[in-house]
Design a protein around this motif. Structure first.
Motif, PDB file in Angstrom:
ATOM      1  N   SER A 139      74.660  35.012  -0.305  1.00  0.00           N
ATOM      2  CA  SER A 139      73.902  34.588   0.870  1.00  0.00           C
ATOM      3  C   SER A 139      72.608  35.369   0.984  1.00  0.00           C
ATOM      4  O   SER A 139      72.539  36.544   0.620  1.00  0.00           O
ATOM      5  CB  SER A 139      74.726  34.823   2.144  1.00  0.00           C
ATOM      6  OG  SER A 139      75.875  34.033   2.122  1.00  0.00           O
ATOM      7  N   GLN A 140      71.592  34.713   1.483  1.00  0.00           N
ATOM      8  CA  GLN A 140      70.311  35.332   1.797  1.00  0.00           C
ATOM      9  C   GLN A 140      70.186  35.326   3.312  1.00  0.00           C
ATOM     10  O   GLN A 140      70.045  34.262   3.915  1.00  0.00           O
ATOM     11  CB  GLN A 140      69.148  34.542   1.174  1.00  0.00           C
ATOM     12  CG  GLN A 140      69.073  34.622  -0.313  1.00  0.00           C
ATOM     13  CD  GLN A 140      68.565  35.977  -0.765  1.00  0.00           C
ATOM     14  OE1 GLN A 140      68.002  36.737  -0.007  1.00  0.00           O
ATOM     15  NE2 GLN A 140      68.787  36.273  -2.030  1.00  0.00           N
ATOM     16  N   LYS A 141      70.265  36.489   3.938  1.00  0.00           N
ATOM     17  CA  LYS A 141      70.218  36.554   5.404  1.00  0.00           C
ATOM     18  C   LYS A 141      68.839  36.198   5.938  1.00  0.00           C
ATOM     19  O   LYS A 141      68.701  35.512   6.936  1.00  0.00           O
ATOM     20  CB  LYS A 141      70.631  37.946   5.875  1.00  0.00           C
ATOM     21  CG  LYS A 141      72.090  38.228   5.633  1.00  0.00           C
ATOM     22  CD  LYS A 141      72.474  39.610   6.082  1.00  0.00           C
ATOM     23  CE  LYS A 141      73.934  39.841   5.738  1.00  0.00           C
ATOM     24  NZ  LYS A 141      74.367  41.185   6.015  1.00  0.00           N
ATOM     25  N   ARG A 142      67.783  36.657   5.256  1.00  0.00           N
ATOM     26  CA  ARG A 142      66.427  36.439   5.755  1.00  0.00           C
ATOM     27  C   ARG A 142      66.071  34.961   5.791  1.00  0.00           C
ATOM     28  O   ARG A 142      65.470  34.477   6.738  1.00  0.00           O
ATOM     29  CB  ARG A 142      65.429  37.207   4.884  1.00  0.00           C
ATOM     30  CG  ARG A 142      64.015  37.177   5.408  1.00  0.00           C
ATOM     31  CD  ARG A 142      63.112  38.162   4.692  1.00  0.00           C
ATOM     32  NE  ARG A 142      63.156  38.082   3.244  1.00  0.00           N
ATOM     33  CZ  ARG A 142      62.349  37.321   2.506  1.00  0.00           C
ATOM     34  NH1 ARG A 142      61.438  36.591   3.073  1.00  0.00           N
ATOM     35  NH2 ARG A 142      62.458  37.319   1.206  1.00  0.00           N
ATOM     36  N   THR A 143      66.450  34.216   4.767  1.00  0.00           N
ATOM     37  CA  THR A 143      66.111  32.790   4.703  1.00  0.00           C
ATOM     38  C   THR A 143      67.263  31.890   5.132  1.00  0.00           C
ATOM     39  O   THR A 143      67.128  30.669   5.120  1.00  0.00           O
ATOM     40  CB  THR A 143      65.693  32.409   3.264  1.00  0.00           C
ATOM     41  OG1 THR A 143      66.799  32.689   2.390  1.00  0.00           O
ATOM     42  CG2 THR A 143      64.463  33.161   2.836  1.00  0.00           C
ATOM     43  N   LYS A 144      68.398  32.496   5.469  1.00  0.00           N
ATOM     44  CA  LYS A 144      69.592  31.744   5.869  1.00  0.00           C
ATOM     45  C   LYS A 144      69.957  30.682   4.839  1.00  0.00           C
ATOM     46  O   LYS A 144      70.173  29.509   5.144  1.00  0.00           O
ATOM     47  CB  LYS A 144      69.403  31.112   7.249  1.00  0.00           C
ATOM     48  CG  LYS A 144      69.225  32.145   8.335  1.00  0.00           C
ATOM     49  CD  LYS A 144      69.064  31.506   9.683  1.00  0.00           C
ATOM     50  CE  LYS A 144      68.861  32.615  10.713  1.00  0.00           C
ATOM     51  NZ  LYS A 144      68.531  32.120  12.011  1.00  0.00           N
ATOM     52  N   SER A 145      69.937  31.096   3.586  1.00  0.00           N
ATOM     53  CA  SER A 145      70.287  30.198   2.491  1.00  0.00           C
ATOM     54  C   SER A 145      71.269  30.911   1.574  1.00  0.00           C
ATOM     55  O   SER A 145      71.618  32.063   1.793  1.00  0.00           O
ATOM     56  CB  SER A 145      69.024  29.796   1.714  1.00  0.00           C
ATOM     57  OG  SER A 145      68.434  30.945   1.127  1.00  0.00           O
TER      58      SER A 145
END
Length: 170
Positions: A139-145
């Motif tokens: 998961s990428q928290k900054r981009t929510k992807s």
């Protein structure tokens, strides 16, 4: 969507087939061959070699090489352009190659000459595939992807851990 049930998959395929329009490249006077809607030529097709040969010999001047896949209407436009430049004194293999292309793209050339598109479609190529992703989904928290590292050769598909089935036609 992690796993698609067979009934949902069957419904999705049925809807996709029902939405197919056989008149997708019907004659329209304000469109050029470059922006008419038509099917892509499979990347494995020998048509690319033939068009690039004609381009290299100077019979096609409007072709932008490297922007593949080409559509059938784009190819028809380039075939028409090459046919306008070929003379009786040109090499026999040029005439043979052009005749083969004209036969393959007969319907599209007819549309370019003001005719109407033939109804229906011809299945030129089909393939199936199965793939399974056996790694972590990060998961990428900054981009929510999220992404799947090392999911190479997936052609942009999100691979399910339960397995994936593809059916493609051209």
């Amino acid at each position: 969507m992690r796993h698609m049930k067979p009934k949902v998959l069957a419904l999705a395929v049925s809807l996709a087939l029902a939405s197919f329009s056989p008149t997708a490249f019907a004659a329209d006077s304000h469109l050029t061959y470059e922006n008419r809607l038509s099917a892509n030529i499979p990347l494995s097709s020998n048509v690319y070699n033939q068009l690039e040969k004609l381009d290299g010999l100077g019979y096609i001047r409007s072709m932008r090489t490297g922007a593949k896949p080409y559509t059938r209407m784009q190819a028809a436009g380039w075939i028409k352009e090459a046919a306008d430049r070929v003379t009786a004194n040109d090499a026999q293999y040029v005439h043979s190659m052009l005749a083969e292309l004209q036969k393959e793209f007969r319907d599209e050339l007819e549309v370019l000459d003001g005719g109407t598109a033939a109804y229906g479609f011809t299945l030129k190529e089909w393939s199936t595939g199965f793939a399974k992703y056996d790694g972590d989904i990060l998961s990428q928290k900054r981009t929510k992807s999220s992404y799947q590292p090392f999911a190479s050769n997936s052609d942009g598909y999100w691979l399910s851990v339960d397995g994936n089935f593809t059916l493609q036609s051209v």
